[in-house]
Design a protein around this motif. Structure first.
Motif, PDB file in Angstrom:
ATOM      1  N   PRO A   1       4.433   1.705  14.837  1.00 60.09           N
ATOM      2  CA  PRO A   1       5.145   0.801  13.928  1.00 60.09           C
ATOM      3  C   PRO A   1       4.195  -0.169  13.220  1.00 60.09           C
ATOM      4  N   GLN A   2       4.464  -0.444  11.999  1.00 55.25           N
ATOM      5  CA  GLN A   2       3.596  -1.344  11.226  1.00 55.25           C
ATOM      6  C   GLN A   2       4.421  -2.131  10.205  1.00 55.25           C
ATOM      7  N   LYS A   3       3.802  -3.259   9.766  1.00 57.18           N
ATOM      8  CA  LYS A   3       4.504  -4.118   8.812  1.00 57.18           C
ATOM      9  C   LYS A   3       4.097  -3.764   7.388  1.00 57.18           C
ATOM     10  N   VAL A   4       5.074  -3.768   6.529  1.00 55.27           N
ATOM     11  CA  VAL A   4       4.835  -3.468   5.116  1.00 55.27           C
ATOM     12  C   VAL A   4       5.525  -4.560   4.288  1.00 55.27           C
ATOM     13  N   VAL A   5       4.864  -4.928   3.182  1.00 57.50           N
ATOM     14  CA  VAL A   5       5.462  -5.939   2.307  1.00 57.50           C
ATOM     15  C   VAL A   5       6.063  -5.249   1.086  1.00 57.50           C
ATOM     16  N   ILE A   6       7.349  -5.487   0.872  1.00 60.11           N
ATOM     17  CA  ILE A   6       8.027  -4.928  -0.311  1.00 60.11           C
ATOM     18  C   ILE A   6       8.085  -6.021  -1.372  1.00 60.11           C
ATOM     19  N   LYS A   7       7.734  -5.651  -2.577  1.00 55.33           N
ATOM     20  CA  LYS A   7       7.852  -6.603  -3.679  1.00 55.33           C
ATOM     21  C   LYS A   7       8.872  -6.066  -4.678  1.00 55.33           C
ATOM     22  N   VAL A   8       9.937  -6.845  -4.870  1.00 60.19           N
ATOM     23  CA  VAL A   8      10.965  -6.465  -5.844  1.00 60.19           C
ATOM     24  C   VAL A   8      10.748  -7.348  -7.070  1.00 60.19           C
ATOM     25  N   THR A   9      10.324  -6.717  -8.166  1.00 61.54           N
ATOM     26  CA  THR A   9      10.061  -7.497  -9.383  1.00 61.54           C
ATOM     27  C   THR A   9      11.189  -7.290 -10.383  1.00 61.54           C
ATOM     28  N   LEU A  10      11.695  -8.405 -10.874  1.00 63.60           N
ATOM     29  CA  LEU A  10      12.722  -8.342 -11.919  1.00 63.60           C
ATOM     30  C   LEU A  10      12.037  -8.732 -13.218  1.00 63.60           C
ATOM     31  N   ASP A  11      11.963  -7.806 -14.111  1.00 63.45           N
ATOM     32  CA  ASP A  11      11.237  -8.011 -15.365  1.00 63.45           C
ATOM     33  C   ASP A  11      12.267  -8.234 -16.465  1.00 63.45           C
ATOM     34  N   ALA A  12      12.370  -9.504 -16.872  1.00 66.82           N
ATOM     35  CA  ALA A  12      13.394  -9.821 -17.870  1.00 66.82           C
ATOM     36  C   ALA A  12      12.866  -9.513 -19.253  1.00 66.82           C
ATOM     37  N   PRO A  13      13.680  -8.935 -20.100  1.00 58.13           N
ATOM     38  CA  PRO A  13      13.223  -8.631 -21.464  1.00 58.13           C
ATOM     39  C   PRO A  13      13.138  -9.914 -22.281  1.00 58.13           C
ATOM     40  N   PRO A  14      12.332  -9.905 -23.318  1.00 58.52           N
ATOM     41  CA  PRO A  14      12.340 -11.102 -24.176  1.00 58.52           C
ATOM     42  C   PRO A  14      13.706 -11.229 -24.841  1.00 58.52           C
ATOM     43  N   PRO A  15      14.084 -12.434 -25.196  1.00 57.27           N
ATOM     44  CA  PRO A  15      15.409 -12.595 -25.799  1.00 57.27           C
ATOM     45  C   PRO A  15      15.427 -11.977 -27.186  1.00 57.27           C
ATOM     46  N   PRO A  16      16.552 -11.499 -27.604  1.00 58.16           N
ATOM     47  CA  PRO A  16      16.634 -10.920 -28.940  1.00 58.16           C
ATOM     48  C   PRO A  16      16.291 -11.977 -29.989  1.00 58.16           C
ATOM     49  N   GLU A  17      15.588 -11.513 -31.016  1.00 56.00           N
ATOM     50  CA  GLU A  17      15.083 -12.496 -31.969  1.00 56.00           C
ATOM     51  C   GLU A  17      16.170 -13.086 -32.858  1.00 56.00           C
ATOM     52  N   LYS A  18      17.098 -12.249 -33.284  1.00 53.53           N
ATOM     53  CA  LYS A  18      18.042 -12.736 -34.289  1.00 53.53           C
ATOM     54  C   LYS A  18      19.484 -12.706 -33.815  1.00 53.53           C
ATOM     55  N   ILE A  19      19.615 -12.796 -32.536  1.00 53.17           N
ATOM     56  CA  ILE A  19      20.975 -12.838 -32.016  1.00 53.17           C
ATOM     57  C   ILE A  19      21.193 -14.229 -31.458  1.00 53.17           C
ATOM     58  N   GLU A  20      22.372 -14.745 -31.713  1.00 55.44           N
ATOM     59  CA  GLU A  20      22.651 -16.096 -31.232  1.00 55.44           C
ATOM     60  C   GLU A  20      22.483 -16.144 -29.726  1.00 55.44           C
TER      61      GLU A  20
ATOM     62  N   ARG B   1       0.876  -1.188   0.000  1.00 55.22           N
ATOM     63  CA  ARG B   1       0.000   0.000   0.000  1.00 55.22           C
ATOM     64  C   ARG B   1       0.906   1.229   0.000  1.00 55.22           C
ATOM     65  N   SER B   2       0.563   2.184  -0.805  1.00 57.87           N
ATOM     66  CA  SER B   2       1.466   3.330  -0.958  1.00 57.87           C
ATOM     67  C   SER B   2       1.226   4.404   0.099  1.00 57.87           C
TER      68      SER B   2
END
Lengths: 457, 569
Positions: A58-77, A50-51
């Protein structure tokens, strides 16, 4: 409040890659209009549940760290793969299971390219290297060797994985994506065979950049051991009831392995004074003072992996802003072979208006948090059932299902409601028939896949 | 037949055979023991070689880690240690301990991980000062470079060379050189550490290994706990991949659990090893074990050898005994046949002599002309004729026997009306039968029975059986000749009331030369050929001759002849 900072500039990379490939004789061409540039970088997104926070104590907060991987390059080995398949050939695997496993392994080598490295280790009470690590271009020879595998006696799983790792290490100097796929249908009975021991082996292997994906076949294998091995080495984990599904599972797993866009991913979350990290939900990591450290071996193209961290923050006056955490992500780009980084930070504002607080709820974070708690509840239910407390196990599942349903209804979230229904059904089945081996495996694997955001299932 | 020579032959054959057999077996046993010992020594040597290889690997890892610990320097020693731990798979935990103060890192508390809390609890006795560091395996840190160990073990050079690449990689990893992590703070610093050591530690019967060095000038002890699973994982790949047939090599931990094995046989839990070589001091209580399959050395050195040799010996002895038996049997048979032939010649001579004597005597009387009585003359002439016929029959029998033995007997098949022919023969011999004192009863049906058979053979059969009745059953006073047709066969029974054939002779009366009483002093002379020839003749024309004891005493000889035979000659 979410903030996205990507230190690498996409345009710059596009130019570099285009120049590089132009120098290589134009073998490959990348259209900036249709694909993300290769190595465009992993996005790091940091959110909290919650922002707007209540101005109370004092209160508990949940942090979510998202790693968003890009799609792989189409024409690169793609990065070359160093794959070792470790097959259980104990007596229980004889017949259809072993035949399907061999078929799946052959299918896997056919999907690899000449630049990839492939090896096969088969074990019963003995460990035998059927295909020593070598280029995957020798498909026919490898196929012939795989077809010669015959079923044997006991299950030296530790030895099998160790030998598989030894085969992978033969090509350590090359820039490969290292992976072991372990397939077993039985209880390990030669060598270390507790989940803790195998988990520690997995933790050691990930330090070398080797992930172990485990595929459990049937209902007789030790799912605790298999998932712990995968978990600690950041591999995938599968439960396959019928050996007919093996080729599909191998293909899916290989799809992931061939799709790696980030290696040796390290996440460091630093909290300012006053903010105290309490626990990491679902993943293994280390909390050292106000610093939280997580290690993920690989990210696959298009995959979103996240980590949930519960922190305690002090109360502030309404209107005040608080910086909650800064996140640094470092990883190796397998396309460029260079280390890259990404970062993010998150802060929140205090308010005395409860309605405003409720309105600021981030349903995405709440959902993932709840689903991960649900996965933990599944593990707890298994432990209770193992102790002979079936009723308490059922109660645990129902309680978790109730919580999912409550939040699902509150936020009108279909995914939570569906999961609640599935949990209720499982709880009822366990109440009626007890915790069967199939239930246990299903719960354990589901829990693992949820906590690790496994793509292929 | 005398038994003594045969027993003597047997003894002459058996005693040396058994003596040779016993000596040969003793020799084989000694040879087997020698092979067993060699296999055992060889297995022990191999186990020692494996154990030494594993020890060298562990020693090299420990040396590498010690060296790396000594090389760490700078202001951020603890942080460097932690980074090292996170990147080096050989490390399970790192620690910093200050003498008289206690553990500086990892500290117990809420922020400690589960693993750190377990680590603190595990080594509490050491960290609290209850167990002194010096007594727990201290040595000078740079005392034993790994290469020295190799040179001190010349017998292991070959194995070590084989493992060189893998071991060097492992040592590099231990030193922090080749892994994914290389810290800039890990550079040699002369004299930075003076004392160090490795401590094998046991908790809940499990081995843990702790390495430490004491740094100067602050006296802090820096140490690492080896990740035993990584070490084991590497040792497993140093283990031989295979074992000789029937043998299993295994790596055992302190509680006797098999950590790894090589060899084709699965081992039962709780099976005791046949040989063990300890891995102390590097891995205390761990052992390299050798199992012979099924607990038998035999499976390896095989008793293969003694079983095969024993088998050959047994075949040899059996061959000798069988060969000897065959020779003895053949000798026995030859002796019996020779005896029978001698008896035959005597009997035939006697048989020939009797009618010849009568003929000669009556012929001389007639020749001298002293017999004037015409009746007497006629009688003498009849006797001469009868004795000549008898002589002819005897000679015919001997000739038939000879032909039958040589397979030269020819049969001429023709249609024969049996009832008429039988009556004809009976009538021809009626007088002779009656003169012998036998009341002849003929039971031949009126109907005509036509056979395709050899007329002379049938006559010879009839004559032989009637002769036998006259010779041996005259005291019975009765001879019944009956003809019946039964199951497509003509059955001619010759039933008398004589003494019959004793049971022990019944199966042998049809054998050539056999006589119930074969002594020269027998009441009735004979060649022992009659019944043998009769049966052979009948069988040659698809018939048979059987003997049955007659109800009420006496004998019954049954002649079987096919009623209609289509047999071609």
């Amino acid at each position: 409040m979410k903030t996205i900072v990507n230190r690498k500039k996409v345009e710059w990379w596009v130019m570099v890659i285009l120049i590089l490939f132009g120098l290589c004789g134009g073998r490959y061409f990348v259209s900036p209009a249709t694909a993300k540039a290769p190595g465009s970088g992993v996005d790091c997104r940091v959110e909290i549940d919650r922002s707007v926070l209540l101005e109370d104590g004092p209160q508990k907060v949940v942090i979510k760290v998202t790693l968003d991987a890009p799609p792989p390059p189409e024409k690169i080995e793609r990065p070359a793969v160093n794959l070792s398949i470790v097959l259980d050939r104990s007596g229980s695997m004889s017949g259809q299971k072993l035949e399907k496993a061999k078929e799946a392994a052959i299918e896997a080598v056919r999907h690899l390219g000449p630049g990839d490295i492939f090896s096969v280790v088969a074990y019963d009470h003995n460990v035998r290297t059927v295909v020593p690590a070598r280029s995957a271009r020798h498909v026919e020879w490898i196929e012939r060797r795989i077809r010669e595998i015959r079923s044997g006696g006991n299950t030296a799983l530790f030895g099998g994985v160790s030998q598989g790792a030894a085969e992978v290490r033969k090509n350590f100097r090359g820039r490969y994506v290292h992976r072991i796929i372990l397939l077993s249908d039985g209880i390990a009975n030669v060598g270390p065979s507790t989940p803790e021991d195998l988990g520690r082996l997995g933790a050691a292997l990930i330090k070398e950049g080797i992930s172990v994906t485990t595929v459990g076949v049937g209902t007789d294998y030790n799912e605790d051991l298999m998932t712990r091995l995968s978990q600690n080495s950041d591999g995938n984990s599968y439960f396959v009831e019928s050996s007919r599904d093996l080729p599909r599972i191998f293909a899916a797993e290989l799809g992931d392995v061939l799709n790696v866009v980030a290696k040796k991913v390290r996440v460091i979350v630093e909290c300012p004074d006053g903010v105290r990290p309490l626990t990491i939900i679902g993943r293994e990591g280390r909390i050292r003072g106000r610093t939280v450290e997580l290690y993920l071996n690989q990210l696959y193209g298009g995959q979103k992996k996240y980590a949930l961290i519960e922190v305690e923050i002090p109360g502030e006056k309404s209107g005040e802003e608080i910086h909650i955490a800064s996140v640094r992500v470092s990883y190796e780009n397998p396309f460029t072979q260079k280390s890259e980084t990404a970062s993010g930070r998150v802060s929140a504002r205090f308010s005395d208006d409860r309605a405003e607080v409720n309105k600021s709820v981030n349903i995405g974070v709440q959902r993932d948090y709840q689903l991960n708690l649900n996965a933990i509840a599944k593990d707890k239910a298994i432990s209770l059932s193992d102790m002979g407390k079936k009723d308490e196990a059922v109660s645990e599942l129902k309680k978790s299902a109730g919580q999912l349903r409550y939040l699902g209804q509150k936020y009108d979230d279909e995914k939570l409601l569906n999961e609640a229904e599935a949990m209720e059904q499982q709880a009822e089945q366990i109440e009626e028939k007890g915790m069967t081996r199939k239930h246990r495996k299903s719960l354990r694997t589901d829990s693992y896949q949820m906590k690790h955001q496994q793509l292929s299932k | 037949m005398k038994k003594c020579p045969i027993i003597l032959y047997w003894l002459l054959l058996l005693v040396p055979t058994f003596v040779i057999g016993v000596f040969a077996f003793q020799l084989l046993r000694h040879e087997q023991e020698r092979i067993d010992k060699e296999v055992r020594f060889s297995a022990r040597d191999r186990a020692r070689s494996i154990a030494e290889t594993l020890q060298i690997t562990v020693a090299a890892v420990e040396d590498g880690l010690t060296e790396a610990l000594c090389r760490i320097h700078g202001n951020r020693l603890t942080e460097t240690l932690l980074e090292w731990e996170e990147s080096n798979p050989l490390l399970r935990n790192v620690f910093v301990w200050k003498p008289k103060v206690g553990l500086q890192y990892p500290v117990s508390g809420a922020s400690a991980t589960l693993e750190e809390r377990r680590f603190n609890a595990r080594y509490n006795a050491l960290f609290s000062g209850r167990v002194p560091w010096q007594s727990a395996g201290a040595e000078t840190a740079d005392a034993v470079p790994s290469d020295t160990l190799v040179s001190e073990q010349p017998s292991l050079v070959r194995d070590i060379k084989k493992l060189k690449t893998g071991r060097q990689r492992l040592v590099s990893l231990a030193k922090g050189e080749g892994g994914s992590y290389k810290d800039r703070n890990m550079e040699a610093e002369e004299g930075s550490c003076k004392v160090g050591g490795w401590i094998p530690w046991f908790e809940e019967n499990r081995l843990f290994i702790l390495g430490w060095v004491q740094r100067q000038p602050n006296g802090l002890i820096y140490g690492v706990e080896i990740e035993l699973m990584t070490l084991l994982s590497r040792l497993v790949t140093d283990f031989p991949a295979t074992a000789p047939k029937g043998m299993v090599y295994a790596l055992l931990d302190g509680s006797g659990q098999i950590l790894h094995q090589a060899g084709n046989s699965a081992l039962e839990p709780g099976l005791r090893p046949d040989l063990t070589v300890p891995l102390a001091p590097y891995l205390p209580h761990w052992q390299v074990a050798v199992y012979f399959v099924d607990g038998r050395l035999a499976a390896v050195s095989g008793k293969g050898f003694i079983i095969l040799s024993g088998l050959l010996l047994a075949i040899f002895i059996i061959a000798i005994i069988l060969g000897g038996s065959l020779l003895t049997w053949q000798a026995h048979r030859n002796m019996r046949e020779a005896q029978q032939k001698t008896s035959f010649v005597s009997n035939v001579s006697h048989e020939l002599k009797t009618p010849l004597t009568s003929i000669r005597m009556y012929a001389e009387l007639l020749n001298e002309g002293r017999i004037k009585d015409p009746e007497k003359k006629e009688h003498y002439l009849r006797v001469i004729v009868d004795e000549s016929r008898r002589l002819t029959r005897l000679v015919n029998n001997v000739l038939d026997f000879s032909r039958l033995e040589q397979g030269r007997k020819n049969y001429y098949l023709e249609e024969l009306e049996l009832t008429g022919y039988l009556r004809e023969i009976v009538e021809l011999h009626r007088l002779r039968i009656q003169e012998a004192g036998l009341a002849l009863e003929v039971q031949i049906p009126e109907e005509k029975i036509v056979l395709l058979t050899d007329r002379d053979a049938i006559e010879q059969v009839m004559l032989n059986i009637i002769d036998n009745a006259i010779k041996y059953a005259a005291d019975g006073g009765e001879l019944v000749i009956a003809l019946k047709v039964k199951n497509g066969k003509c059955e001619i029974r010759f039933m008398d009331r004589g003494q019959g054939v004793p049971p022990e002779h019944r199966s042998r009366i049809f054998k050539k030369f056999h006589r119930v009483d074969d002594t020269l002093t027998a009441q009735q002379p004979g060649s022992g050929l009659g019944l043998s020839i009769t049966r052979r003749l009948l069988r040659d024309i698809d018939g048979d001759l059987l003997y049955e004891p007659r109800d009420g005493g006496g004998s019954s000889f049954v002649v079987l002849v096919p009623c209609r035979s289509h047999r071609e000659s």
